[in-house]
Design a protein around this motif. Structure first.
Motif, mmCIF file in Angstrom:
data_model
loop_
_atom_site.group_PDB
_atom_site.id
_atom_site.type_symbol
_atom_site.label_atom_id
_atom_site.label_comp_id
_atom_site.label_asym_id
_atom_site.label_seq_id
_atom_site.Cartn_x
_atom_site.Cartn_y
_atom_site.Cartn_z
ATOM 1 N N SER A 19 -4.013 7.935 2.852
ATOM 2 C CA SER A 19 -4.782 7.117 1.910
ATOM 3 C C SER A 19 -4.341 7.439 0.483
ATOM 4 O O SER A 19 -3.894 8.559 0.190
ATOM 5 C CB SER A 19 -6.281 7.381 2.074
ATOM 6 O OG SER A 19 -6.622 8.602 1.477
ATOM 7 N N TYR A 20 -4.477 6.465 -0.374
ATOM 8 C CA TYR A 20 -4.117 6.641 -1.788
ATOM 9 C C TYR A 20 -4.904 7.807 -2.390
ATOM 10 O O TYR A 20 -4.371 8.612 -3.161
ATOM 11 C CB TYR A 20 -4.404 5.337 -2.538
ATOM 12 C CG TYR A 20 -4.083 5.395 -4.009
ATOM 13 C CD1 TYR A 20 -2.771 5.518 -4.451
ATOM 14 C CD2 TYR A 20 -5.101 5.321 -4.967
ATOM 15 C CE1 TYR A 20 -2.475 5.576 -5.800
ATOM 16 C CE2 TYR A 20 -4.808 5.375 -6.322
ATOM 17 C CZ TYR A 20 -3.494 5.508 -6.737
ATOM 18 O OH TYR A 20 -3.210 5.566 -8.071
ATOM 19 N N ILE A 72 -3.462 11.237 -1.964
ATOM 20 C CA ILE A 72 -2.373 11.553 -2.900
ATOM 21 C C ILE A 72 -2.940 11.964 -4.261
ATOM 22 O O ILE A 72 -2.568 13.001 -4.829
ATOM 23 C CB ILE A 72 -1.415 10.346 -3.025
ATOM 24 C CG1 ILE A 72 -0.644 10.215 -1.709
ATOM 25 C CG2 ILE A 72 -0.469 10.509 -4.214
ATOM 26 C CD1 ILE A 72 0.208 8.992 -1.605
ATOM 27 N N TYR A 115 3.885 10.074 3.190
ATOM 28 C CA TYR A 115 2.847 9.476 2.345
ATOM 29 C C TYR A 115 2.183 8.262 2.998
ATOM 30 O O TYR A 115 1.605 7.422 2.311
ATOM 31 C CB TYR A 115 3.373 9.166 0.940
ATOM 32 C CG TYR A 115 4.592 8.266 0.825
ATOM 33 C CD1 TYR A 115 4.460 6.880 0.912
ATOM 34 C CD2 TYR A 115 5.854 8.801 0.618
ATOM 35 C CE1 TYR A 115 5.565 6.048 0.787
ATOM 36 C CE2 TYR A 115 6.972 7.977 0.497
ATOM 37 C CZ TYR A 115 6.817 6.599 0.582
ATOM 38 O OH TYR A 115 7.907 5.780 0.466
ATOM 39 N N THR A 171 3.139 6.674 -6.921
ATOM 40 C CA THR A 171 2.200 7.667 -7.435
ATOM 41 C C THR A 171 2.661 9.081 -7.109
ATOM 42 O O THR A 171 2.667 9.964 -7.972
ATOM 43 C CB THR A 171 0.798 7.418 -6.833
ATOM 44 O OG1 THR A 171 0.461 6.045 -7.055
ATOM 45 C CG2 THR A 171 -0.248 8.325 -7.455
ATOM 46 N N LEU A 172 3.075 9.269 -5.874
ATOM 47 C CA LEU A 172 3.485 10.592 -5.442
ATOM 48 C C LEU A 172 4.808 11.000 -6.103
ATOM 49 O O LEU A 172 4.937 12.123 -6.617
ATOM 50 C CB LEU A 172 3.640 10.612 -3.915
ATOM 51 C CG LEU A 172 3.892 11.974 -3.280
ATOM 52 C CD1 LEU A 172 2.719 12.927 -3.491
ATOM 53 C CD2 LEU A 172 4.159 11.825 -1.775
ATOM 54 N N TYR A 208 0.842 -1.205 0.000
ATOM 55 C CA TYR A 208 0.000 0.000 0.000
ATOM 56 C C TYR A 208 0.877 1.254 0.000
ATOM 57 O O TYR A 208 0.679 2.174 -0.792
ATOM 58 C CB TYR A 208 -0.938 -0.009 1.211
ATOM 59 C CG TYR A 208 -2.031 1.044 1.139
ATOM 60 C CD1 TYR A 208 -3.316 0.712 0.726
ATOM 61 C CD2 TYR A 208 -1.783 2.383 1.469
ATOM 62 C CE1 TYR A 208 -4.326 1.665 0.639
ATOM 63 C CE2 TYR A 208 -2.782 3.347 1.391
ATOM 64 C CZ TYR A 208 -4.054 2.983 0.979
ATOM 65 O OH TYR A 208 -5.040 3.932 0.894
ATOM 66 N N TYR A 209 1.879 1.250 0.911
ATOM 67 C CA TYR A 209 2.797 2.394 0.956
ATOM 68 C C TYR A 209 3.557 2.521 -0.366
ATOM 69 O O TYR A 209 3.829 3.620 -0.832
ATOM 70 C CB TYR A 209 3.797 2.245 2.107
ATOM 71 C CG TYR A 209 3.197 2.315 3.490
ATOM 72 C CD1 TYR A 209 2.343 3.361 3.851
ATOM 73 C CD2 TYR A 209 3.491 1.361 4.448
ATOM 74 C CE1 TYR A 209 1.799 3.432 5.130
ATOM 75 C CE2 TYR A 209 2.959 1.428 5.735
ATOM 76 C CZ TYR A 209 2.106 2.459 6.071
ATOM 77 O OH TYR A 209 1.582 2.537 7.333
ATOM 78 N N ASN A 229 1.577 4.293 -2.947
ATOM 79 C CA ASN A 229 1.608 5.728 -2.626
ATOM 80 C C ASN A 229 2.925 6.365 -3.073
ATOM 81 O O ASN A 229 2.948 7.448 -3.648
ATOM 82 C CB ASN A 229 1.462 5.935 -1.111
ATOM 83 C CG ASN A 229 0.029 5.777 -0.643
ATOM 84 O OD1 ASN A 229 -0.878 5.536 -1.445
ATOM 85 N ND2 ASN A 229 -0.190 5.891 0.667
ATOM 86 N N ARG A 230 4.010 5.645 -2.782
ATOM 87 C CA ARG A 230 5.340 6.155 -3.113
ATOM 88 C C ARG A 230 5.466 6.397 -4.616
ATOM 89 O O ARG A 230 5.851 7.487 -5.059
ATOM 90 C CB ARG A 230 6.393 5.133 -2.665
ATOM 91 C CG ARG A 230 7.819 5.503 -3.013
ATOM 92 C CD ARG A 230 8.788 4.407 -2.568
ATOM 93 N NE ARG A 230 8.710 3.241 -3.437
ATOM 94 C CZ ARG A 230 9.710 2.746 -4.165
ATOM 95 N NH1 ARG A 230 10.903 3.326 -4.117
ATOM 96 N NH2 ARG A 230 9.557 1.687 -4.923
#
Lengths: 393, 393
Positions: free
Chosen positions: A375-376, A379, A372, A312-313, A305-306, A309-310
């Motif tokens: 939540s997704y 972001i 981050y 995408t961000l 999950y993280y 996020n990583r």
């Protein structure tokens, strides 16, 4: 009438509190879903199912007096042995229960080991950017923090400066990899070089310099990157670990110290850490949680999950023209501020309801930290705001 | 290479450890049922059923991120409010959540408040006999312990000496009632007189003197005796409470501080205690246990069990000719040694497999502490040994 030492700390704390309050007010005004709070390192993925199962099993099977009672100040022997064997299996080490001290999180562990080691005036080296709480932990025992300035090319430690700044008063060096706030993992090559420098300085000063590895983010590493286990590279290494992030249990305050026998005065340090745990008022790490984590040593919170996020961000911000090292671990991105004074940038971000932490808080001005562990959706929805920010600067 | 301050502490600790090891060896040699270990203040009655129910309910109903996550360093607002309201109902106080700081047991609470208050050299008064750990807690913050010598007639505080020893450097007085090691409850009359003395000295020195009430044994009171709630007698009172004994949860490290608004600089102390909790590395009291105890504020461990032990042991020892104040609370009996050097008496007791703690450990030589938080059978079966001891002296 509060202690002089506390007054400054309370003022600093009020500033952080003010930021937190501002975020709350924003959430009330614009709706929580329209505020993008990237300021806190608080895990947002739940504890894995194994934790609840472990607690239920302990409640069911274990005698109340054993489960909730006192044990050795260093923790239950069976829990410490389980931790030791798990480390041995993963990292090829040779620990047993006497090398493990269960602690009230990594923060508790760092305080225990600093209380154990520091005489007033001893120097403790930290490598910028670094977690600002180290300043307080070292000050608690009248140590002196010596900062190695940041290497903003790679955010690997600046070893030349580290070497220059070691003195005969250097008692410890704290490293934190995967790193808060950069997400960088210190490479094996760097660790080996650092070990060589420390060995050389020990010989020169006829001293012992302890390498304290603060590793709450060890299990949060991406792309299969290896996080070197430091006791294997340098004899005088002490590890402070926490289950706060690996099992999403930050409120439970559970972690451990590893004090190898090979460390100089290892057995003396083990005995003293036991005493320090008691007299600092921890007495012992919370008992039920000790038993619970011992059953969950291979469990992990939702690291993928993280990772999403990583990606995408990081990709999103790069496309917008922001400059940033791609983090290999933890759940932070450390982004170069488009203006020298990053506080101006943080203020501007608030217009788009984006909350960031200035790099100055980590002894690295000119950068901002984006946590981050959100939540997704946060972001994705923050991206238009970041775009406007990019256009503005 | 450990810190100078730690060296002496480790040596002292080794002595206690040696006693513990000796007890273990005795148990191996003679069988655990034939060794009467009265040396430890570790509850032997299980946690009440409400605790397990509360934990199960929290695991079932509460979101994982909320249950195991970070909260304010002072604790969950709802837990603190529940504690405040429970106190208000029981003692007619007027606290709310801002007056409560959840802590890692009473030991954690005492460290937080001493860190908050003490400048180096500040004096902290303790009243003998007293819990020896206070020495370490005060030394952690470079305070100076000033001991009021024991009043061995009643084991109520020696107020004349207390008054004489207060100086302009006196920052706090620690009281512990029901008392470890005597089991005495400080009477309302004594508390009122103590409050008057402190008020007078505050006026004289134009200072604030904080009365720190360490009360892990509050709920362990017998014969319907009232334990005065000290904030009602003296404005500058701070309470350190623990659930370790009331709910038999010593290993879980859960308690709280009460910091009244009326205390001098009350709101400043509240803010600083929040910061001290963080920087001492506690960060917060264990989260699941905070939620659990909030559901169990009226629950109690089996106090009648301790009471039966108390009666049996007290009456038995009196009949054998031993001299002792009848304890009104806690789970300790403080018995006059038949010889001046009580360590000789403790050594002699070992012949009958009876383990006692010398009063010297509590700054009151000539006495021994008997912890009766043991099984009833242990007390009954130890009586022949006590009889032989009585005959011997």
């Amino acid at each position: 009438m509060i202690a002089e030492k506390m007054k400054k700390l309370v003022n600093n704390s009020s500033a952080i509190r003010a930021m937190f309050e501002e975020g709350k007010k924003m959430a009330e005004k614009y709706g929580a879903e329209n505020v993008y709070d990237f300021s806190l390192g608080n895990p947002n993925v739940p504890a894995p199912a194994e934790v609840k199962e472990a607690i239920l099993k302990e409640l069911e099977e274990e005698d109340s007096l054993m489960l909730h009672g006192y044990m050795s100040n260093s923790g239950y022997e069976d829990v410490r042995e389980a931790v030791a064997q798990s480390l041995n299996q993963r990292f090829g080490t040779a620990f047993d229960q006497k090398n493990i001290v269960m602690t009230v999180g990594a923060a508790g562990g760092l305080n225990v080991i600093l209380k154990t080691l520091l005489n007033p005036g001893d120097e403790v080296m930290v490598i910028a950017p670094y977690f600002g709480e180290y300043n307080s932990y070292v000050a608690n025992y009248d140590g002196k923090v010596v900062v190695v300035s940041p290497n903003t090319d790679t955010f690997q430690p600046n070893l030349t400066e580290l070497e220059e700044k070691i003195t005969e008063k250097t008692k410890a060096v704290i490293v934190n990899s995967p790193n808060n706030p950069t997400g960088v993992v210190y490479s094996e090559e760097i660790i080996q070089k650092m070990a060589d420098i420390l060995e050389k300085k020990q010989s020169r000063f006829q001293s012992d310099i302890y390498l304290i590895s603060d590793e709450p983010y060890r299990e949060l590493a991406y792309d299969g990157v290896e996080v070197p286990y430091l006791t294997k590279y340098y004899r005088n290494t002490i590890v402070a670990y926490s289950f706060s992030k690996s099992l999403s249990l930050p409120g439970e305050r559970i972690g451990y110290l590893v004090i190898p026998d090979e460390a100089a005065d290892g057995s003396e340090i083990q005995a003293a850490a036991n005493v320090a745990t008691r007299i600092l008022g921890y007495v012992n790490a919370p008992s039920l949680m000790q038993k619970a984590v011992a059953r969950c040593l291979d469990a992990r919170a939702d690291v993928p999950y993280y990772n999403r996020n990583r990606e995408t961000l990081y990709n999103g911000l790069r496309e917008l023209g922001f400059s940033c090292i791609k983090p290999q671990g933890a759940f932070y991105l450390f982004v170069k501020s488009p203006v020298e004074d990053e506080k101006i940038f943080c203020e501007a971000a608030k217009k788009y309801h984006i909350l960031l932490v200035p790099g100055s808080s980590f002894a690295c001005p000119g950068y901002v930290r984006i946590a981050y562990c959100v939540s997704y959706e946060t972001i994705v929805n923050a991206m238009p705001g970041f775009q406007k920010l990019a256009e503005e600067f």
